[in-house]
Structure formats: structure tokens, C-alpha cells
Design a protein around this motif. Structure first.
Motif, PDB file in Angstrom:
ATOM      1  N   ALA A  56     -32.783  27.919 -32.972  1.00 47.93           N
ATOM      2  CA  ALA A  56     -33.997  28.213 -33.737  1.00 47.93           C
ATOM      3  C   ALA A  56     -33.864  29.485 -34.546  1.00 47.93           C
ATOM      4  O   ALA A  56     -34.372  29.572 -35.666  1.00 47.93           O
ATOM      5  CB  ALA A  56     -35.190  28.318 -32.794  1.00 47.93           C
ATOM      6  N   TYR A  59     -30.573  28.816 -37.478  1.00 49.44           N
ATOM      7  CA  TYR A  59     -30.509  27.721 -38.438  1.00 49.44           C
ATOM      8  C   TYR A  59     -31.592  27.832 -39.499  1.00 49.44           C
ATOM      9  O   TYR A  59     -32.756  28.083 -39.196  1.00 49.44           O
ATOM     10  CB  TYR A  59     -30.602  26.372 -37.733  1.00 49.44           C
ATOM     11  N   GLU A  60     -31.213  27.640 -40.752  1.00 53.31           N
ATOM     12  CA  GLU A  60     -32.136  27.746 -41.877  1.00 53.31           C
ATOM     13  C   GLU A  60     -33.316  26.795 -41.767  1.00 53.31           C
ATOM     14  O   GLU A  60     -34.402  27.096 -42.232  1.00 53.31           O
ATOM     15  CB  GLU A  60     -31.394  27.440 -43.185  1.00 53.31           C
ATOM     16  N   SER A  61     -33.119  25.647 -41.155  1.00 54.01           N
ATOM     17  CA  SER A  61     -34.181  24.650 -41.043  1.00 54.01           C
ATOM     18  C   SER A  61     -35.428  25.198 -40.363  1.00 54.01           C
ATOM     19  O   SER A  61     -36.537  24.756 -40.639  1.00 54.01           O
ATOM     20  CB  SER A  61     -33.697  23.436 -40.251  1.00 54.01           C
ATOM     21  N   PHE A  62     -35.235  26.155 -39.474  1.00 61.64           N
ATOM     22  CA  PHE A  62     -36.365  26.708 -38.733  1.00 61.64           C
ATOM     23  C   PHE A  62     -36.922  27.975 -39.349  1.00 61.64           C
ATOM     24  O   PHE A  62     -37.902  28.515 -38.869  1.00 61.64           O
ATOM     25  CB  PHE A  62     -35.963  26.986 -37.287  1.00 61.64           C
ATOM     26  N   THR A  63     -36.287  28.496 -40.392  1.00 64.63           N
ATOM     27  CA  THR A  63     -36.712  29.773 -40.955  1.00 64.63           C
ATOM     28  C   THR A  63     -36.855  29.742 -42.479  1.00 64.63           C
ATOM     29  O   THR A  63     -36.527  30.718 -43.141  1.00 64.63           O
ATOM     30  CB  THR A  63     -35.707  30.873 -40.568  1.00 64.63           C
ATOM     31  N   PRO A  64     -37.361  28.661 -43.096  1.00 64.69           N
ATOM     32  CA  PRO A  64     -37.419  28.612 -44.555  1.00 64.69           C
ATOM     33  C   PRO A  64     -38.348  29.643 -45.180  1.00 64.69           C
ATOM     34  O   PRO A  64     -38.110  30.075 -46.294  1.00 64.69           O
ATOM     35  CB  PRO A  64     -37.908  27.198 -44.854  1.00 64.69           C
TER      36      PRO A  64
END
Length: 140
Positions: A56, A59-64
């Protein structure tokens, strides 16, 4: 301001609390534990929870939202206080809840509080609020 042991004792005072730990997600080591472990061993639980926290946090997916901060004064989304972009993670199982609350410190921290709650007696909303408060007051 509570230290590690006091923080974990306060976490265990929550309704339905079965176990708690302060974990370094970089190494997967528990800096402190109290109560039960979901798998019977606090070190194994810490290592497994650290894998989730690492995913979490990295990874960029969780921190846009962190990629394009809004202008100053635009509200909480625009505040860049250096804290972790992810506040907490919640994993639900048939018998319980796992709440992982990231701890922001003055140094390059990679710590989180892991609280394991019984599903029938735990209060997930209260646990999130109290863990936020504990994470903010924790003295390392």
C-alpha cells in the motif's frame, strides 16, 4: 504522550481487541506486541502484515493523490505534511478485522500499528479513530 508499551495497552482497551503490534514494514519486525496473534506467533503476523503495508505504501495504485498536489490552502488534499499517503488499511475476515494504521514520525519512518479485532465484539469505526489518535501521540 505514550511510548510503545503504553500505546499497545491503550489499543487493547478497545472493544473486541485481541492483539496489537507496532511493526516496521521495511524489515517486517515487531517493535512491540501485546495480546494474541492471529497465527499464534507475533513475529509471523508482523511479517505478513508488513507485506500488505509495503504494498500500500509503495505502489502508485494506492497513492495517486500524491502525484499532483492541489494548490496551498485547497484543503486536506493539498496539504503536504510529509506524512504517508495511505492512512490505514482494513482487512476483514470471517472472524475479525485487521486495522493497520501508518505512524508518521520526524524521521524516515516505516512503522504501523496493527490491531486485530474480534468481528462480533469489535467496533471498527471506533478502532480507526482511536488508532489515529494513538499514532499521532506515540513517542518513539
Amino acid at each position: 504522550m505514550p511510548g510503545i508499551d503504553e500505546c499497545l495497552v491503550e489499543a487493547m482497551a478497545l472493544p473486541g481487541a485481541r492483539g496489537a503490534a507496532l511493526v516496521d514494514w521495511t524489515s517486517g519486525l515487531a517493535l512491540g506486541t501485546i495480546g494474541e496473534s492471529p497465527v499464534g506467533d507475533h513475529e509471523t503476523s508482523a511479517a505478513e502484515a508488513a507485506e500488505l503495508a509495503r504494498a500500500a505504501a509503495e505502489y502508485e495504485s494506492f497513492t495517486p493523490a500524491m502525484a499532483a498536489p492541489s494548490p496551498a490552502g485547497a484543503g486536506p488534499e493539498g496539504d503536504d505534511d510529509g506524512g504517508a499517503p495511505v492512512e490505514d488499511l482494513i482487512v476483514t475476515t470471517r472472524t475479525g478485522y485487521h486495522v493497520l494504521r501508518f505512524v508518521t514520525t520526524n524521521f524516515d519512518s516505516s512503522l504501523f500499528l496493527h490491531l486485530w479485532l474480534d468481528r462480533t465484539t469489535g467496533n471498527l469505526a471506533l478502532a480507526r479513530l482511536r488508532l489515529r489518535d494513538l499514532a499521532e501521540r506515540l513517542v518513539l
